[in-house]
Each structure stands twice: as structure tokens, then as C-alpha cells.
Design a protein around this motif. Structure first.
Motif, mmCIF file in Angstrom:
data_model
loop_
_atom_site.group_PDB
_atom_site.id
_atom_site.type_symbol
_atom_site.label_atom_id
_atom_site.label_comp_id
_atom_site.label_asym_id
_atom_site.label_seq_id
_atom_site.Cartn_x
_atom_site.Cartn_y
_atom_site.Cartn_z
ATOM 1 N N ALA A 29 -21.797 22.711 5.839
ATOM 2 C CA ALA A 29 -21.294 21.645 4.971
ATOM 3 C C ALA A 29 -20.117 20.917 5.609
ATOM 4 O O ALA A 29 -20.038 19.680 5.565
ATOM 5 N N LEU A 30 -19.188 21.657 6.219
ATOM 6 C CA LEU A 30 -18.047 21.015 6.873
ATOM 7 C C LEU A 30 -18.485 20.168 8.064
ATOM 8 O O LEU A 30 -17.948 19.083 8.297
ATOM 9 N N SER A 31 -19.451 20.665 8.819
ATOM 10 C CA SER A 31 -19.958 19.904 9.959
ATOM 11 C C SER A 31 -20.567 18.587 9.503
ATOM 12 O O SER A 31 -20.325 17.532 10.108
ATOM 13 N N ALA A 88 -17.018 31.227 0.015
ATOM 14 C CA ALA A 88 -17.107 29.767 -0.024
ATOM 15 C C ALA A 88 -16.879 29.273 -1.440
ATOM 16 O O ALA A 88 -17.220 29.939 -2.419
ATOM 17 N N ASP A 89 -16.280 28.088 -1.549
ATOM 18 C CA ASP A 89 -16.136 27.396 -2.824
ATOM 19 C C ASP A 89 -17.134 26.246 -2.798
ATOM 20 O O ASP A 89 -16.883 25.203 -2.201
ATOM 21 N N TYR A 90 -18.275 26.448 -3.448
ATOM 22 C CA TYR A 90 -19.364 25.477 -3.332
ATOM 23 C C TYR A 90 -19.029 24.153 -4.022
ATOM 24 O O TYR A 90 -19.513 23.103 -3.607
ATOM 25 N N GLY A 91 -18.198 24.207 -5.041
ATOM 26 C CA GLY A 91 -17.747 22.967 -5.651
ATOM 27 C C GLY A 91 -16.909 22.140 -4.690
ATOM 28 O O GLY A 91 -17.082 20.923 -4.585
ATOM 29 N N MET A 92 -16.007 22.815 -3.944
ATOM 30 C CA MET A 92 -15.160 22.106 -2.993
ATOM 31 C C MET A 92 -15.950 21.654 -1.760
ATOM 32 O O MET A 92 -15.594 20.651 -1.133
ATOM 33 N N GLY A 110 -13.254 27.099 1.073
ATOM 34 C CA GLY A 110 -13.224 28.442 0.526
ATOM 35 C C GLY A 110 -12.000 29.160 1.053
ATOM 36 O O GLY A 110 -11.058 28.532 1.532
ATOM 37 N N ALA A 111 -12.003 30.475 0.957
ATOM 38 C CA ALA A 111 -10.817 31.216 1.383
ATOM 39 C C ALA A 111 -11.190 32.648 1.731
ATOM 40 O O ALA A 111 -12.216 33.172 1.280
ATOM 41 N N VAL A 112 -10.334 33.269 2.534
ATOM 42 C CA VAL A 112 -10.409 34.710 2.753
ATOM 43 C C VAL A 112 -9.586 35.372 1.649
ATOM 44 O O VAL A 112 -8.368 35.195 1.574
#
Length: 210
Positions: A29-31, A88-92, A110-112
Motif C-alpha cells: 500500500a505504501l509503495s 497494520a492500520d488498514y484505515g490509515m 501501522g505500528a510496532v
């Protein structure tokens, strides 16, 4: 980005199936978001060839920047005796894709999440690990950016993306890494934040990703 939770356990550096899936989803998604950001898109025209090229290049450069950023959080958290996993935060991720369409990337995939007893300083060190890793990667990509052709493009994108991620994550708001550092030591925060934002701002505004 790293987020502290409340449990107290110790575990080795391992990866669950869910964590691997979330890392892969955020990577893709980021890519795509970075590729969209760097491709002229309007309601009547999309440069498909450029979009595909940018997606392939972003998959390599964003993949390295994002994965090593999150792994740095995880490794340092585990070093301090934490249980740590990326989610992962799928909304973000959806927000990242939509914001890229309007010319701005809000990258909070998302976050660790880590749990266990850590001091405020140790929590700040876990947070700092991600942005500092991006600084190191930007330095590694820099010599590559001086080469001609595709290698130079990869190098320039690597520098741009890593500096962007470092600066964004050092913002002292919400769950971003900068907030943990700010809460612990404002002098250390300033020493890292000011040059990070200054260099990233110059590269993003005046140099560009390629």
C-alpha cells in the motif's frame, strides 16, 4: 512508529503469520501511495507507464525504508525485554492512498506494538530506532544517487523517501515516534527533530525524489 502497551512478558525475535501479512500489506500500500504521489494523475489522464515504473521503484525503496524502520523498533523493543509485533492500520493505509491522489502523503501505515516494563528513556530509544534507521539508509542511498541511469533514480528515491519517513515520524503528535522522544527529553528531541525536518524539507521541496 511504535506504541507501548501494558503487558509484561519476554520473548525472542519471532514473527507471527499475522505480522508478516500486515507487513506485506503495508509495504504494498505504501509503495502504491508513493507511486501515485509521483505520477501526474487527473480525472481525464493517467500516465500508466510512469505509474507502473514508479510503483516498481517505490516497491524497492519504500520497502527497504518501511521494513527496516519497523524492524528497528521491534529489535530494540525485544532488546529491552518486550514482546513486540507490527500491526497494520488498514484505515490509515486507505488514507495514505487517498491523500496521495490529492498531492500529499499521510504515511501512518501501522505500528510496532510492544508490551512490558520499560522506562521512559527506553521507550524513547525504541521510538528513536525507526527514524535513525531511516537516516542511516538515506546515507547509504546517497552514493547511489550520484550514479547515472536507473541506479541513480533508485538512489535519489531512497534518499527522499527515507528522509521523508524520518521527518514525518519525528513529529511530536499522537502515536508518532517523536511524541515518545518529546515526553522523555526535549533537548534530545530538538537535536534529532530540527536537522531531520530541515534536511528533509530541503530535499522534498528543492531536490525532489528523482
Amino acid at each position: 512508529m511504535s506504541v507501548r502497551t501494558g503487558k509484561d512478558r519476554t520473548a525472542p525475535l519471532t514473527f507471527s503469520d499475522q505480522e508478516l501479512f500486515d507487513l506485506a500489506a503495508a509495504w504494498v500500500a505504501l509503495s502504491l501511495a508513493f507511486a501515485i504521489l509521483m505520477t501526474p494523475i487527473s480525472t481525464t489522464y493517467v500516465d500508466v507507464g510512469r505509474l507502473l515504473t514508479m510503483a516498481a521503484l517505490s516497491f524497492v525503496t519504500v520497502g527497504v525504508a518501511f521494513l527496516l524502520h519497523e524492524l528497528a523498533h521491534k529489535v530494540v523493543a525485544v532488546r529491552y525485554g518486550q514482546v513486540a509485533e507490527f500491526r497494520a492500520d488498514y484505515g490509515m493505509l486507505f488514507v495514505a492512498l487517498m491523500s496521495a491522489l490529492v498531492g500529499f502523503l499521510f504515511a501512518a501505515p501501522g505500528a510496532v506494538y510492544h508490551s512490558g516494563r520499560v522506562s521512559e528513556r527506553e521507550n524513547a530509544m525504541i521510538a528513536l530506532a525507526g527514524p535513525l534507521t531511516n537516516h542511516g539508509l538515506a546515507a547509504l542511498f546517497l552514493p547511489l544517487s550520484l550514479l547515472p541511469g536507473i541506479f541513480g533514480v533508485v538512489g535519489q528515491m531512497g534518499v527522499w523517501i527515507n528522509l521523508f519517513l524520518a521527518a514525518f515520524n519525528m513529529l511530536p503528535f499522537g502515536p508518532l515516534d517523536g511524541k515518545s522522544v518529546w515526553n522523555w527529553n526535549k533537548v534530545v528531541f530538538a537535536v534529532v527533530f530540527v536537522p531531520t525536518v530541515a534536511v528533509a524539507g530541503y530535499v522534498v521541496l528543492f531536490v525532489g525524489p528523482f
